[in-house]
Design a protein around this motif. Structure first.
Motif, PDB file in Angstrom:
ATOM      1  N   HIS A  82       0.553  -1.223   0.085  1.00 59.99           N
ATOM      2  CA  HIS A  82       0.232  -0.040  -0.075  1.00 59.99           C
ATOM      3  C   HIS A  82       0.797   1.451   0.237  1.00 59.99           C
ATOM      4  O   HIS A  82       0.663   2.253  -0.861  1.00 59.99           O
ATOM      5  CB  HIS A  82      -0.712  -0.017   1.009  1.00 59.99           C
ATOM      6  CG  HIS A  82      -2.111  -0.982   1.027  1.00 59.99           C
ATOM      7  ND1 HIS A  82      -2.980  -1.037   0.421  1.00 59.99           N
ATOM      8  CD2 HIS A  82      -2.302  -2.375   1.491  1.00 59.99           C
ATOM      9  CE1 HIS A  82      -4.098  -1.841  -0.192  1.00 59.99           C
ATOM     10  NE2 HIS A  82      -3.481  -2.570   1.109  1.00 59.99           N
ATOM     11  N   ALA A  83       2.089   1.152   1.021  1.00 58.53           N
ATOM     12  CA  ALA A  83       2.639   3.104   0.552  1.00 58.53           C
ATOM     13  C   ALA A  83       3.905   2.538  -0.979  1.00 58.53           C
ATOM     14  O   ALA A  83       3.201   3.939  -1.056  1.00 58.53           O
ATOM     15  CB  ALA A  83       3.886   1.792   1.876  1.00 58.53           C
ATOM     16  N   ALA A  84       3.292   1.485  -1.409  1.00 58.42           N
ATOM     17  CA  ALA A  84       4.369   1.487  -2.267  1.00 58.42           C
ATOM     18  C   ALA A  84       3.310   2.139  -3.497  1.00 58.42           C
ATOM     19  O   ALA A  84       4.049   3.027  -4.287  1.00 58.42           O
ATOM     20  CB  ALA A  84       4.264   0.104  -3.045  1.00 58.42           C
ATOM     21  N   ALA A  85       1.761   1.870  -2.965  1.00 60.89           N
ATOM     22  CA  ALA A  85       1.337   2.266  -4.416  1.00 60.89           C
ATOM     23  C   ALA A  85       0.470   3.402  -4.010  1.00 60.89           C
ATOM     24  O   ALA A  85       0.757   4.113  -5.149  1.00 60.89           O
ATOM     25  CB  ALA A  85      -0.505   1.275  -4.114  1.00 60.89           C
ATOM     26  N   ARG A  86       0.549   4.246  -3.002  1.00 55.79           N
ATOM     27  CA  ARG A  86       0.744   5.578  -2.562  1.00 55.79           C
ATOM     28  C   ARG A  86       1.437   6.384  -2.904  1.00 55.79           C
ATOM     29  O   ARG A  86       1.447   7.226  -3.650  1.00 55.79           O
ATOM     30  CB  ARG A  86       0.979   5.769  -1.338  1.00 55.79           C
ATOM     31  CG  ARG A  86      -1.099   6.032  -0.213  1.00 55.79           C
ATOM     32  CD  ARG A  86      -1.220   5.642   0.939  1.00 55.79           C
ATOM     33  NE  ARG A  86      -0.476   5.477   1.502  1.00 55.79           N
ATOM     34  CZ  ARG A  86      -0.060   3.919   2.111  1.00 55.79           C
ATOM     35  NH1 ARG A  86      -0.967   3.213   1.896  1.00 55.79           N
ATOM     36  NH2 ARG A  86       1.107   4.090   3.102  1.00 55.79           N
ATOM     37  N   PHE A  87       2.752   5.915  -3.232  1.00 53.05           N
ATOM     38  CA  PHE A  87       3.984   6.066  -3.913  1.00 53.05           C
ATOM     39  C   PHE A  87       3.804   6.717  -5.088  1.00 53.05           C
ATOM     40  O   PHE A  87       4.034   8.072  -5.594  1.00 53.05           O
ATOM     41  CB  PHE A  87       5.096   5.526  -3.320  1.00 53.05           C
ATOM     42  CG  PHE A  87       6.579   6.481  -4.346  1.00 53.05           C
ATOM     43  CD1 PHE A  87       7.190   7.614  -3.712  1.00 53.05           C
ATOM     44  CD2 PHE A  87       7.013   5.710  -5.597  1.00 53.05           C
ATOM     45  CE1 PHE A  87       8.465   7.835  -4.034  1.00 53.05           C
ATOM     46  CE2 PHE A  87       8.011   6.205  -6.238  1.00 53.05           C
ATOM     47  CZ  PHE A  87       8.627   7.224  -5.371  1.00 53.05           C
TER      48      PHE A  87
END
Length: 193
Positions: A82-87
């Motif tokens: 999820h952090a990578a997707a938000r990034f």
């Protein structure tokens, strides 16, 4: 420390209400694995460190809410996904703002500094760059991190309906064929290999 021992340690800290020590143990135990995953997913080492720092902040914040449904490792990879997707879609990426420094950020920075890219990751980097983020996640979690299919399904299910492990296995078989074709096309393996 083995993953099961680390998870037990984290659970013990959480049971005592010591969320700070639980998060620190989780970050130290899982940090190098998650950073390696993010490096293969995000590709640029600086961006991977930024995403890792965001992941560390999220883990620090949300670990007290972890209910133990599935392993801590799978839950952590889901946070990282999820952090990578938000990034990838985040406005802060375009502005290149730095995150505030907290204890979680300092631990994340120390893990990032101690982790170095290995030869295997370097050899596969060209192939992995051509894959989409979900394909890279499937590859890393199953091959590099050796997560069981049920945990890979948990990570990739996101907020939607749970994925079936059997469907992921089929997707993985197609991905292996795609990688083999790409490796041959790039001259990384012989036509016969």
């Amino acid at each position: 420390m083995r993953p099961a021992e680390m998870e037990t340690q984290v659970r013990d800290h959480l049971a005592r209400g010591d969320h700070r020590e639980a998060a620190a143990a989780a970050l130290r135990g899982l940090g190098p694995q998650v950073l390696g995953y993010l490096e293969s997913l995000v590709l640029d080492p600086d961006d991977a460190r930024d995403v890792f720092q965001a992941f560390a902040e999220e883990l620090w914040r949300w670990l007290p809410t972890w209910r133990g449904e599935g392993s801590l490792r799978a839950w952590s990879y889901r946070l990282a996904w999820h952090a990578a997707a938000r990034f990838q879609r985040g406005a802060w990426r375009r502005r290149r703002e730095r995150m505030r420094t907290t204890l979680a950020s300092r631990i994340a920075a120390s893990v990032a500094t101690e982790s170095r890219a290995g030869g295997r990751r370097d050899r596969l980097r060209r192939l992995r760059q051509a894959l989409d983020p979900e394909e890279r996640t499937l590859l890393v979690l199953r091959l590099d991190r050796e997560l069981p299919w049920e945990e890979v399904a948990l990570v990739l299910s996101g907020d939607g309906a749970p994925l079936e492990p059997a469907a992921l296995r089929k997707r993985f078989e197609r991905l292996k064929g795609k990688l083999a074709r790409m490796a041959r096309d790039q001259g990384l393996v012989d036509e016969e290999g």
